[in-house]
Design a protein around this motif. Sequence first.
Motif, PDB file in Angstrom:
ATOM      1  N   LEU A   1       0.835  -1.192   0.000  1.00 22.95           N
ATOM      2  CA  LEU A   1       0.000   0.000   0.000  1.00 22.95           C
ATOM      3  C   LEU A   1       0.871   1.242   0.000  1.00 22.95           C
ATOM      4  O   LEU A   1       2.049   1.198   0.331  1.00 22.95           O
ATOM      5  CB  LEU A   1      -0.987   0.003   1.165  1.00 22.95           C
ATOM      6  CG  LEU A   1      -0.471  -0.173   2.601  1.00 22.95           C
ATOM      7  CD1 LEU A   1       0.043   1.140   3.166  1.00 22.95           C
ATOM      8  CD2 LEU A   1      -1.585  -0.698   3.464  1.00 22.95           C
TER       9      LEU A   1
ATOM     10  N   ARG B   1      -3.729   4.040  -1.126  1.00 28.54           N
ATOM     11  CA  ARG B   1      -3.842   3.155  -2.273  1.00 28.54           C
ATOM     12  C   ARG B   1      -3.426   1.754  -1.828  1.00 28.54           C
ATOM     13  O   ARG B   1      -2.300   1.560  -1.367  1.00 28.54           O
ATOM     14  CB  ARG B   1      -2.935   3.670  -3.384  1.00 28.54           C
ATOM     15  CG  ARG B   1      -3.223   3.131  -4.734  1.00 28.54           C
ATOM     16  CD  ARG B   1      -2.501   3.921  -5.827  1.00 28.54           C
ATOM     17  NE  ARG B   1      -3.070   5.261  -5.975  1.00 28.54           N
ATOM     18  CZ  ARG B   1      -2.353   6.390  -5.882  1.00 28.54           C
ATOM     19  NH1 ARG B   1      -1.069   6.353  -5.657  1.00 28.54           N
ATOM     20  NH2 ARG B   1      -2.943   7.552  -6.029  1.00 28.54           N
TER      21      ARG B   1
ATOM     22  N   TYR C   1      -3.012  -2.254  -2.952  1.00 31.00           N
ATOM     23  CA  TYR C   1      -2.885  -3.159  -4.087  1.00 31.00           C
ATOM     24  C   TYR C   1      -3.121  -4.586  -3.632  1.00 31.00           C
ATOM     25  O   TYR C   1      -2.498  -5.032  -2.663  1.00 31.00           O
ATOM     26  CB  TYR C   1      -1.485  -3.055  -4.707  1.00 31.00           C
ATOM     27  CG  TYR C   1      -1.192  -1.692  -5.282  1.00 31.00           C
ATOM     28  CD1 TYR C   1      -1.642  -1.339  -6.550  1.00 31.00           C
ATOM     29  CD2 TYR C   1      -0.468  -0.756  -4.550  1.00 31.00           C
ATOM     30  CE1 TYR C   1      -1.368  -0.083  -7.075  1.00 31.00           C
ATOM     31  CE2 TYR C   1      -0.198   0.499  -5.069  1.00 31.00           C
ATOM     32  CZ  TYR C   1      -0.652   0.826  -6.338  1.00 31.00           C
ATOM     33  OH  TYR C   1      -0.384   2.065  -6.859  1.00 31.00           O
TER      34      TYR C   1
ATOM     35  N   GLU D   1      -3.946  -8.862  -4.888  1.00 28.61           N
ATOM     36  CA  GLU D   1      -3.839  -9.877  -5.933  1.00 28.61           C
ATOM     37  C   GLU D   1      -4.740 -11.036  -5.528  1.00 28.61           C
ATOM     38  O   GLU D   1      -4.861 -11.361  -4.346  1.00 28.61           O
ATOM     39  CB  GLU D   1      -2.402 -10.340  -6.083  1.00 28.61           C
ATOM     40  CG  GLU D   1      -2.202 -11.263  -7.261  1.00 28.61           C
ATOM     41  CD  GLU D   1      -0.840 -11.076  -7.884  1.00 28.61           C
ATOM     42  OE1 GLU D   1      -0.793 -10.504  -8.979  1.00 28.61           O
ATOM     43  OE2 GLU D   1       0.145 -11.489  -7.262  1.00 28.61           O
TER      44      GLU D   1
ATOM     45  N   CYS E   1     -12.403  -5.677  -5.702  1.00 26.56           N
ATOM     46  CA  CYS E   1     -11.930  -4.418  -5.113  1.00 26.56           C
ATOM     47  C   CYS E   1     -12.980  -3.835  -4.168  1.00 26.56           C
ATOM     48  O   CYS E   1     -12.649  -3.340  -3.090  1.00 26.56           O
ATOM     49  CB  CYS E   1     -11.580  -3.400  -6.194  1.00 26.56           C
ATOM     50  SG  CYS E   1     -10.131  -3.842  -7.168  1.00 26.56           S
TER      51      CYS E   1
ATOM     52  N   SER F   1      -7.016  -1.575  -5.704  1.00 28.92           N
ATOM     53  CA  SER F   1      -6.866  -1.947  -7.108  1.00 28.92           C
ATOM     54  C   SER F   1      -5.926  -3.132  -7.278  1.00 28.92           C
ATOM     55  O   SER F   1      -5.223  -3.529  -6.352  1.00 28.92           O
ATOM     56  CB  SER F   1      -6.366  -0.756  -7.924  1.00 28.92           C
ATOM     57  OG  SER F   1      -4.986  -0.585  -7.782  1.00 28.92           O
ATOM     58  N   SER F   2      -5.918  -3.635  -8.504  1.00 32.46           N
ATOM     59  CA  SER F   2      -4.937  -4.649  -8.877  1.00 32.46           C
ATOM     60  C   SER F   2      -3.616  -3.931  -9.109  1.00 32.46           C
ATOM     61  O   SER F   2      -3.591  -2.715  -9.281  1.00 32.46           O
ATOM     62  CB  SER F   2      -5.381  -5.361 -10.155  1.00 32.46           C
ATOM     63  OG  SER F   2      -5.258  -4.482 -11.256  1.00 32.46           O
ATOM     64  N   PRO F   3      -2.507  -4.671  -9.142  1.00 34.95           N
ATOM     65  CA  PRO F   3      -1.227  -4.016  -9.366  1.00 34.95           C
ATOM     66  C   PRO F   3      -1.066  -3.484 -10.785  1.00 34.95           C
ATOM     67  O   PRO F   3      -0.247  -2.603 -11.027  1.00 34.95           O
ATOM     68  CB  PRO F   3      -0.200  -5.102  -9.063  1.00 34.95           C
ATOM     69  CG  PRO F   3      -0.933  -6.380  -9.193  1.00 34.95           C
ATOM     70  CD  PRO F   3      -2.364  -6.100  -8.870  1.00 34.95           C
TER      71      PRO F   3
ATOM     72  N   ARG G   1       3.380  -3.207 -12.426  1.00 33.46           N
ATOM     73  CA  ARG G   1       3.294  -3.740 -11.067  1.00 33.46           C
ATOM     74  C   ARG G   1       4.270  -3.066 -10.106  1.00 33.46           C
ATOM     75  O   ARG G   1       5.471  -3.061 -10.325  1.00 33.46           O
ATOM     76  CB  ARG G   1       3.575  -5.234 -11.135  1.00 33.46           C
ATOM     77  CG  ARG G   1       3.679  -5.961  -9.830  1.00 33.46           C
ATOM     78  CD  ARG G   1       3.907  -7.437 -10.087  1.00 33.46           C
ATOM     79  NE  ARG G   1       2.743  -8.041 -10.720  1.00 33.46           N
ATOM     80  CZ  ARG G   1       1.733  -8.586 -10.028  1.00 33.46           C
ATOM     81  NH1 ARG G   1       1.764  -8.624  -8.733  1.00 33.46           N
ATOM     82  NH2 ARG G   1       0.717  -9.104 -10.666  1.00 33.46           N
TER      83      ARG G   1
ATOM     84  N   ASN H   1       8.673   0.037  -9.605  1.00 32.93           N
ATOM     85  CA  ASN H   1       7.677  -0.578 -10.479  1.00 32.93           C
ATOM     86  C   ASN H   1       8.381  -1.340 -11.596  1.00 32.93           C
ATOM     87  O   ASN H   1       9.447  -0.950 -12.043  1.00 32.93           O
ATOM     88  CB  ASN H   1       6.798   0.482 -11.155  1.00 32.93           C
ATOM     89  CG  ASN H   1       5.897   1.208 -10.205  1.00 32.93           C
ATOM     90  OD1 ASN H   1       6.359   2.042  -9.445  1.00 32.93           O
ATOM     91  ND2 ASN H   1       4.637   0.881 -10.243  1.00 32.93           N
TER      92      ASN H   1
END
Length: 154
Positions: A26, A38, A40, A42, A55, A81-83, A87, A149
């Motif tokens: 996060l 935020r 993230y 999976e 989500c 959210s998704s990554p 990513r 990232n």
Amino acid sequence: MTKLEQDLTAMLEPAVEALGFELLGLEFVRAGQHSTLRVYIENLQNAEGITVDNCADVSRQISAILDVEDPITNEYNLEVSSPGIDRPLFKLEHYKKALGEEVRLRTKLPQDGRRNFKGDLISVEGDMLNLSIDGSDFMIMLGNVEKANIIAKF
């Protein structure tokens, strides 16, 4: 990762895992009165990824925890959210899975006169990341990474 982000991760990770997801990491981005948390996630149960409903479920669960615990004193927006294809990398395990990938990272403190690096992640040795940038190797301590990232390739 800041102390607040570490505390939030420890607080929210069990709830996210109980829903069948992995809390990748996060970010708490302070922007005056418009801060953003935020998160993230999976999907551990489905290789097809994260849906909007996933989500929403995680958001409801962690919102309830954040309302009770109230770890953030100012106003903020929660994003789950998704990554995505670019990513973010948070944990040592994430870097190990990204070996051979091109990454972009920013350090907390300057190293070799710079804070921004972009290159291939060629090894992870202990808590040191080895990046190949324009034919030169750079060793960067994981604890000095502010943000990292994977760079998406099309």
